[in-house]
Write a protein that holds these residues in place. Structure first.
Motif, mmCIF file in Angstrom:
data_model
loop_
_atom_site.group_PDB
_atom_site.id
_atom_site.type_symbol
_atom_site.label_atom_id
_atom_site.label_comp_id
_atom_site.label_asym_id
_atom_site.label_seq_id
_atom_site.Cartn_x
_atom_site.Cartn_y
_atom_site.Cartn_z
ATOM 1 N N THR A 1 5.431 -1.320 8.822
ATOM 2 C CA THR A 1 5.561 -0.245 7.300
ATOM 3 C C THR A 1 7.014 0.648 8.335
ATOM 4 O O THR A 1 7.460 0.419 9.415
ATOM 5 N N LYS B 1 -2.007 5.226 -1.470
ATOM 6 C CA LYS B 1 -2.308 4.552 -0.174
ATOM 7 C C LYS B 1 -3.861 5.159 0.236
ATOM 8 O O LYS B 1 -4.937 5.884 -0.432
ATOM 9 N N ASP C 1 1.740 5.966 4.846
ATOM 10 C CA ASP C 1 2.558 6.679 3.257
ATOM 11 C C ASP C 1 2.344 4.982 3.050
ATOM 12 O O ASP C 1 2.687 5.364 1.601
ATOM 13 N N ALA C 2 2.603 4.304 3.373
ATOM 14 C CA ALA C 2 2.858 2.811 3.110
ATOM 15 C C ALA C 2 2.706 2.203 4.012
ATOM 16 O O ALA C 2 3.168 2.464 5.186
ATOM 17 N N ASP D 1 0.415 -1.272 -0.089
ATOM 18 C CA ASP D 1 0.191 -0.150 0.216
ATOM 19 C C ASP D 1 1.237 1.159 0.148
ATOM 20 O O ASP D 1 1.965 1.328 1.054
ATOM 21 N N GLY D 2 0.602 2.219 -0.884
ATOM 22 C CA GLY D 2 1.029 3.523 -0.983
ATOM 23 C C GLY D 2 2.248 3.208 -1.885
ATOM 24 O O GLY D 2 3.023 2.757 -2.802
ATOM 25 N N HIS D 3 3.975 4.468 -1.225
ATOM 26 C CA HIS D 3 4.547 3.996 -2.259
ATOM 27 C C HIS D 3 5.323 3.288 -2.257
ATOM 28 O O HIS D 3 6.379 3.057 -3.019
#
Length: 531
Positions: free
Chosen positions: A431, A407, A412-413, A357-359
């Motif tokens: 994370t 995201k 953020d991730a 998820d996210g960057h």
């Protein structure tokens, strides 16, 4: 201690010096590859092995080392390396696919000229004092159709050179897109159309179960009468006996081969046939190519041993030096997530699902998957690493699924790992904060913020007063210091979890004391390689 590399085949002194300049201890023994017993005797002393074709890396040889991390072949072909055995041993196998690309492509073009104009036979005849000008009637390449089987790196160069000769080029390659073919200036076709249209056919594919004898008797029968066939790729792509029959019948006008099913080739059905040009696997044999692949192999091995960068690996996803630097904490996180579920899971695993998820979803997910799988597998096999883990998982019939998304929450991730067994699904998410330290942020759907340490304790219980005190007092009475204490629950009076980061391994007697209270559903000591 500096990494140590053995060079067991001929490699240029410039390449050997690259190892030294990068701070790697290197032993240069260019004839050792021919001495199987001596190589087996000393291979256990090295982190890396640099080879050409003389050294044979077999499963038996690999049994003699637990230290070896990487084998690098100066050249494209790795027929002399048992890649499955290396993978099971956790050893990365690299090659240098681009260092001799131009040289090999040029050899294919040279062979095409030679067979088009019967140059070797004309040369031999003239040296013999004959002047058989009328005997050697050739054909032009201009405006002829070249069929290229395999339009990858080398095949693409051949296409470019052929277009420069004003040939028409058709290409068969399942991985060639229409857009790429258009940009190359070639026409993408299916194999049968290529066989029917081509005046010359050249092969540039690896030898696999799908490509073995891709030109067999049936395929050769579909070719245009008078076709000429060039193979500078791999022996076994063409059925040599079937091609010999087609040459004898006149259906195939000529052939030029640099590679054979058995090498060194001391005999072949193609030998001594008219208008058949043969060379002893010279495709990569130019001084420029030999130097290029030697330098490339030294740089690749050095990068891996010093930074973790993986280039041109055949049994692991490639990771650039830049990726290795940025992804380092995330690779460690993925391994920790795997280690958690691996240690918590006693029954056979059916599937592993990974959500990015996210960057982090924009990173090298194949490499992150390998790290997560390795973390899981190490729970039952400590010798597993990122190379061997996917092999072990496949052998066990474990299904791997990957999902990526933008995201979607407060972080953020994050990475979420779920393992599926016949009895349950178990998931954990984590994370990496700005300090580069991985954290667990969710277990069984319960939000937490847990720092990861070498020695940890995971417990589950009903959310009732006194549990925190019980854990703390039990640790204190047994002189176990708590570095960090993280709690989470699904709701008041419902399921609660605790993760304790401890300064030392938890003694078994403490585990038994906690289990003996009858207040915990789970009491599980965990170990993590925080390096």
């Amino acid at each position: 201690m500096a990494p140590k590399v053995l060079v067991s085949d001929e490699l240029s002194e410039t390449a050997v010096q690259i190892f030294r300049d990068r701070g790697i201890d290197v032993d240069f023994m260019p004839t050792l590859g021919k001495d199987k017993e001596k190589l087996a005797e000393i291979i256990g002393n090295y982190d890396g092995l640099a080879i050409r074709s003389a050294t044979k890396v077999t499963a038996k040889l690999l049994e003699n080392t637990d230290r070896l991390k990487v084998i690098a072949r100066a050249g494209i072909g790795v027929d002399n390396v048992d890649i499955p055995a290396a993978s099971k041993k956790g050893v990365i196998v690299m090659n240098t696919p681009f260092g001799n690309s131009i040289t090999t492509a040029e050899h294919a073009i040279a062979m095409m000229f030679a067979v088009a104009r019967q140059l070797p036979e004309a040369n031999a005849s003239t040296h013999a004092g004959k002047w058989e000008k009328s005997r050697f009637m050739g054909v032009e390449l201009f405006n002829k159709t070249l069929g290229v089987i395999g339009a990858g790196n080398i095949g693409g160069i051949v296409c470019d050179r052929a277009l420069g000769l004003h040939m028409k080029v058709v290409a068969y390659d399942p991985f060639l897109s229409e857009e790429r073919a258009k940009s190359m200036g070639v026409t993408k076709v299916e194999l049968n159309e290529l066989l029917a249209r081509a005046d010359f056919i050249t092969l540039h594919v690896p030898l696999t179960d799908k490509t073995r004898n891709i030109l067999d008797a049936a395929s050769l029968a579909k070719t245009k009468p008078g076709v000429r066939i060039i193979n500078c790729a791999r022996g076994g792509l063409v059925d040599e006996a079937a091609l010999a029959d087609a040459l004898k019948s006149g259906h195939v006008a000529g052939a030029a081969f640099d590679v054979f099913v058995v090498e060194p080739a001391t005999e072949s059905p193609l030998f001594n046939l008219p208008n058949v040009v043969v060379t002893p696997h010279l495709g990569a044999s130019t001084s420029e190519a030999q130097e290029n692949v030697a330098l490339q192999v030294a740089e690749q091995m050095s990068d891996f041993l010093l930074t973790g960068a993986v280039q041109n690996a055949l049994n692991m996803p490639s990771v650039t030096a830049e990726e290795a630097s940025v992804m380092g904490p995330w690779i460690k996180l993925a391994e920790h997530l795997g280690a958690f579920v691996g240690q918590m899971t006693d029954e056979p695993i059916k599937a592993i699902n990974v959500l990015y998820d996210g960057h982090v979803a924009d990173m090298n997910l194949a490499a992150l998957n390998c790290a997560a799988i390795a973390g899981i597998m190490k729970a039952t096999n400590p010798d597993v690493n990122m190379v061997s883990a996917p092999v072990v998982a496949k052998e066990r019939g474990i299904q791997i699924a990957t999902t990526s998304q933008g995201k979607s929450g407060a972080f953020d991730a994050f990475v979420k790992l779920t393992v599926v067994t016949d009895k349950r699904e178990r998931s954990i998410a984590g994370t990496c904060f700005s300090d580069g330290k991985p954290r667990f942020i969710q277990i069984k759907g319960i939000n937490i913020d847990a720092e990861i340490g070498h020695h940890m304790l995971y417990t589950t219980n009903e959310d009732v007063p006194g549990m925190i005190g019980l854990l703390g007092m039990t640790m204190a009475k047994n002189e176990v210091n708590i570095a960090n204490f993280t709690l989470g629950r699904t709701g008041i009076g419902k399921e609660a979890i605790a993760i304790l980061y401890l300064d030392q391994r938890l003694p078994q007697k403490v585990v038994e004391l906690l289990e003996g209270t009858g207040l915990f559903q789970q009491v599980k000591p965990l170990e993590f390689d925080v390096g």
